[in-house]
Design a protein around this motif. Structure first.
Motif, PDB file in Angstrom:
ATOM      1  N   PHE A 273     -21.504 -15.653 -71.723  1.00 45.28           N
ATOM      2  CA  PHE A 273     -21.019 -15.703 -70.351  1.00 45.28           C
ATOM      3  C   PHE A 273     -19.587 -15.175 -70.345  1.00 45.28           C
ATOM      4  O   PHE A 273     -18.949 -15.074 -71.395  1.00 45.28           O
ATOM      5  CB  PHE A 273     -21.035 -17.150 -69.825  1.00 45.28           C
ATOM      6  CG  PHE A 273     -22.402 -17.726 -69.653  1.00 45.28           C
ATOM      7  CD1 PHE A 273     -23.108 -18.239 -70.737  1.00 45.28           C
ATOM      8  CD2 PHE A 273     -23.002 -17.770 -68.400  1.00 45.28           C
ATOM      9  CE1 PHE A 273     -24.382 -18.783 -70.582  1.00 45.28           C
ATOM     10  CE2 PHE A 273     -24.269 -18.306 -68.232  1.00 45.28           C
ATOM     11  CZ  PHE A 273     -24.962 -18.807 -69.325  1.00 45.28           C
TER      12      PHE A 273
ATOM     13  N   GLN B 170     -15.754 -15.086 -67.836  1.00 48.73           N
ATOM     14  CA  GLN B 170     -15.036 -15.592 -66.669  1.00 48.73           C
ATOM     15  C   GLN B 170     -13.763 -14.789 -66.492  1.00 48.73           C
ATOM     16  O   GLN B 170     -12.876 -14.800 -67.363  1.00 48.73           O
ATOM     17  CB  GLN B 170     -14.714 -17.077 -66.845  1.00 48.73           C
ATOM     18  CG  GLN B 170     -14.143 -17.725 -65.612  1.00 48.73           C
ATOM     19  CD  GLN B 170     -14.154 -19.236 -65.703  1.00 48.73           C
ATOM     20  OE1 GLN B 170     -14.289 -19.827 -66.782  1.00 48.73           O
ATOM     21  NE2 GLN B 170     -14.036 -19.904 -64.569  1.00 48.73           N
TER      22      GLN B 170
ATOM     23  N   LYS C  62     -12.138 -16.291 -60.979  1.00 53.63           N
ATOM     24  CA  LYS C  62     -13.550 -16.172 -60.607  1.00 53.63           C
ATOM     25  C   LYS C  62     -14.393 -17.186 -61.367  1.00 53.63           C
ATOM     26  O   LYS C  62     -13.955 -17.780 -62.343  1.00 53.63           O
ATOM     27  CB  LYS C  62     -14.040 -14.755 -60.881  1.00 53.63           C
ATOM     28  CG  LYS C  62     -13.365 -13.689 -60.030  1.00 53.63           C
ATOM     29  CD  LYS C  62     -14.022 -12.339 -60.217  1.00 53.63           C
ATOM     30  CE  LYS C  62     -13.399 -11.291 -59.316  1.00 53.63           C
ATOM     31  NZ  LYS C  62     -14.048  -9.969 -59.468  1.00 53.63           N
ATOM     32  N   GLU C  63     -15.617 -17.356 -60.902  1.00 52.69           N
ATOM     33  CA  GLU C  63     -16.524 -18.277 -61.560  1.00 52.69           C
ATOM     34  C   GLU C  63     -17.081 -17.651 -62.845  1.00 52.69           C
ATOM     35  O   GLU C  63     -17.159 -16.433 -62.979  1.00 52.69           O
ATOM     36  CB  GLU C  63     -17.674 -18.633 -60.612  1.00 52.69           C
ATOM     37  CG  GLU C  63     -17.246 -19.441 -59.400  1.00 52.69           C
ATOM     38  CD  GLU C  63     -18.427 -19.876 -58.551  1.00 52.69           C
ATOM     39  OE1 GLU C  63     -18.227 -20.685 -57.633  1.00 52.69           O
ATOM     40  OE2 GLU C  63     -19.549 -19.418 -58.814  1.00 52.69           O
ATOM     41  N   ARG C  64     -17.484 -18.528 -63.743  1.00 52.69           N
ATOM     42  CA  ARG C  64     -18.116 -18.070 -64.962  1.00 52.69           C
ATOM     43  C   ARG C  64     -19.464 -17.451 -64.623  1.00 52.69           C
ATOM     44  O   ARG C  64     -20.227 -18.001 -63.830  1.00 52.69           O
ATOM     45  CB  ARG C  64     -18.286 -19.242 -65.947  1.00 52.69           C
ATOM     46  CG  ARG C  64     -18.615 -18.835 -67.352  1.00 52.69           C
ATOM     47  CD  ARG C  64     -18.497 -20.011 -68.306  1.00 52.69           C
ATOM     48  NE  ARG C  64     -17.124 -20.536 -68.349  1.00 52.69           N
ATOM     49  CZ  ARG C  64     -16.735 -21.474 -69.209  1.00 52.69           C
ATOM     50  NH1 ARG C  64     -17.589 -21.964 -70.107  1.00 52.69           N
ATOM     51  NH2 ARG C  64     -15.498 -21.916 -69.174  1.00 52.69           N
ATOM     52  N   GLU C  65     -19.765 -16.317 -65.250  1.00 52.20           N
ATOM     53  CA  GLU C  65     -21.004 -15.622 -64.930  1.00 52.20           C
ATOM     54  C   GLU C  65     -21.775 -15.260 -66.192  1.00 52.20           C
ATOM     55  O   GLU C  65     -21.200 -15.049 -67.263  1.00 52.20           O
ATOM     56  CB  GLU C  65     -20.727 -14.346 -64.125  1.00 52.20           C
ATOM     57  CG  GLU C  65     -19.939 -13.285 -64.865  1.00 52.20           C
ATOM     58  CD  GLU C  65     -19.775 -11.998 -64.068  1.00 52.20           C
ATOM     59  OE1 GLU C  65     -20.205 -11.944 -62.904  1.00 52.20           O
ATOM     60  OE2 GLU C  65     -19.209 -11.035 -64.634  1.00 52.20           O
ATOM     61  N   PHE C  66     -23.063 -15.152 -66.017  1.00 53.05           N
ATOM     62  CA  PHE C  66     -23.953 -14.802 -67.110  1.00 53.05           C
ATOM     63  C   PHE C  66     -23.776 -13.335 -67.494  1.00 53.05           C
ATOM     64  O   PHE C  66     -23.624 -12.465 -66.634  1.00 53.05           O
ATOM     65  CB  PHE C  66     -25.398 -15.063 -66.687  1.00 53.05           C
ATOM     66  CG  PHE C  66     -26.419 -14.475 -67.612  1.00 53.05           C
ATOM     67  CD1 PHE C  66     -27.118 -13.333 -67.275  1.00 53.05           C
ATOM     68  CD2 PHE C  66     -26.681 -15.085 -68.838  1.00 53.05           C
ATOM     69  CE1 PHE C  66     -28.067 -12.799 -68.118  1.00 53.05           C
ATOM     70  CE2 PHE C  66     -27.615 -14.550 -69.700  1.00 53.05           C
ATOM     71  CZ  PHE C  66     -28.318 -13.404 -69.339  1.00 53.05           C
TER      72      PHE C  66
ATOM     73  N   ALA D 114     -27.442  -9.290 -67.584  1.00 54.40           N
ATOM     74  CA  ALA D 114     -27.001  -9.135 -66.211  1.00 54.40           C
ATOM     75  C   ALA D 114     -27.062  -7.650 -65.852  1.00 54.40           C
ATOM     76  O   ALA D 114     -26.837  -6.786 -66.707  1.00 54.40           O
ATOM     77  CB  ALA D 114     -25.578  -9.653 -66.048  1.00 54.40           C
TER      78      ALA D 114
ATOM     79  N   LYS E 212     -30.348 -18.675 -65.862  1.00 57.14           N
ATOM     80  CA  LYS E 212     -30.024 -18.733 -64.432  1.00 57.14           C
ATOM     81  C   LYS E 212     -29.088 -19.885 -64.092  1.00 57.14           C
ATOM     82  O   LYS E 212     -28.573 -19.944 -62.972  1.00 57.14           O
ATOM     83  CB  LYS E 212     -31.317 -18.825 -63.626  1.00 57.14           C
ATOM     84  CG  LYS E 212     -32.185 -17.574 -63.769  1.00 57.14           C
ATOM     85  CD  LYS E 212     -33.380 -17.605 -62.859  1.00 57.14           C
ATOM     86  CE  LYS E 212     -34.246 -16.384 -63.059  1.00 57.14           C
ATOM     87  NZ  LYS E 212     -33.527 -15.124 -62.744  1.00 57.14           N
TER      88      LYS E 212
END
Length: 129
Positions: free
Chosen positions: A37, A39, A43-47, A61, A111
């Protein structure tokens, strides 16, 4: 106690490459799916990418598909993220994570961050334009 330790981050120019590593300890590594992941600041942490327990299935992604490759070496208890054609928008702290449950399908598990129970401390990747 599970420990994940990322390494390999750094500063690179756009178009360049980096290879991140995540060494694991304290878990039966070959039973668990692993993921990366990231970040970005504010911003939010994303896959980013995930790989199943035996390396046979990977998932990415859309933003990194075709540029990043996740792999694992169960003998070395390590998961990797090869990042090519880096862009400034790839800048952020990159974290590896281990699934809470063994033998699960990474496409489903990736997810939700909540499906990953162990996290590393992160490694900074900065891509300059």
């Amino acid at each position: 106690q599970v420990q994940l330790a990322e390494s390999g981050g750094g500063l690179v120019q756009a178009g360049g490459s980096l290879r991140l590593s995540c060494a694991a300890s304290g878990l039966s590594f070959s039973r668990y799916g692993m993921a990366w992941f990231r970040q970005a600041l504010g911003k939010e942490r994303e896959f980013v990418a995930a790989i199943n327990w035996n390396g046979g299935t990977t998932y990415y992604a859309d933003s990194v598909k075709g540029r990043f490759t996740i792999s694992r070496d169960n003998a070395k208890i390590t998961v990797y993220l090869q990042m090519n054609s880096l862009k400034p928008e790839d800048t952020g702290v990159y974290y590896c994570a281990a699934d809470r449950l063994p033998y699960e399908m990474v496409y489903v598990r990736s997810k939700s961050l909540g499906n990953f129970g162990s996290w590393g401390q992160g490694t900074q990747v900065t891509v300059s334009s």
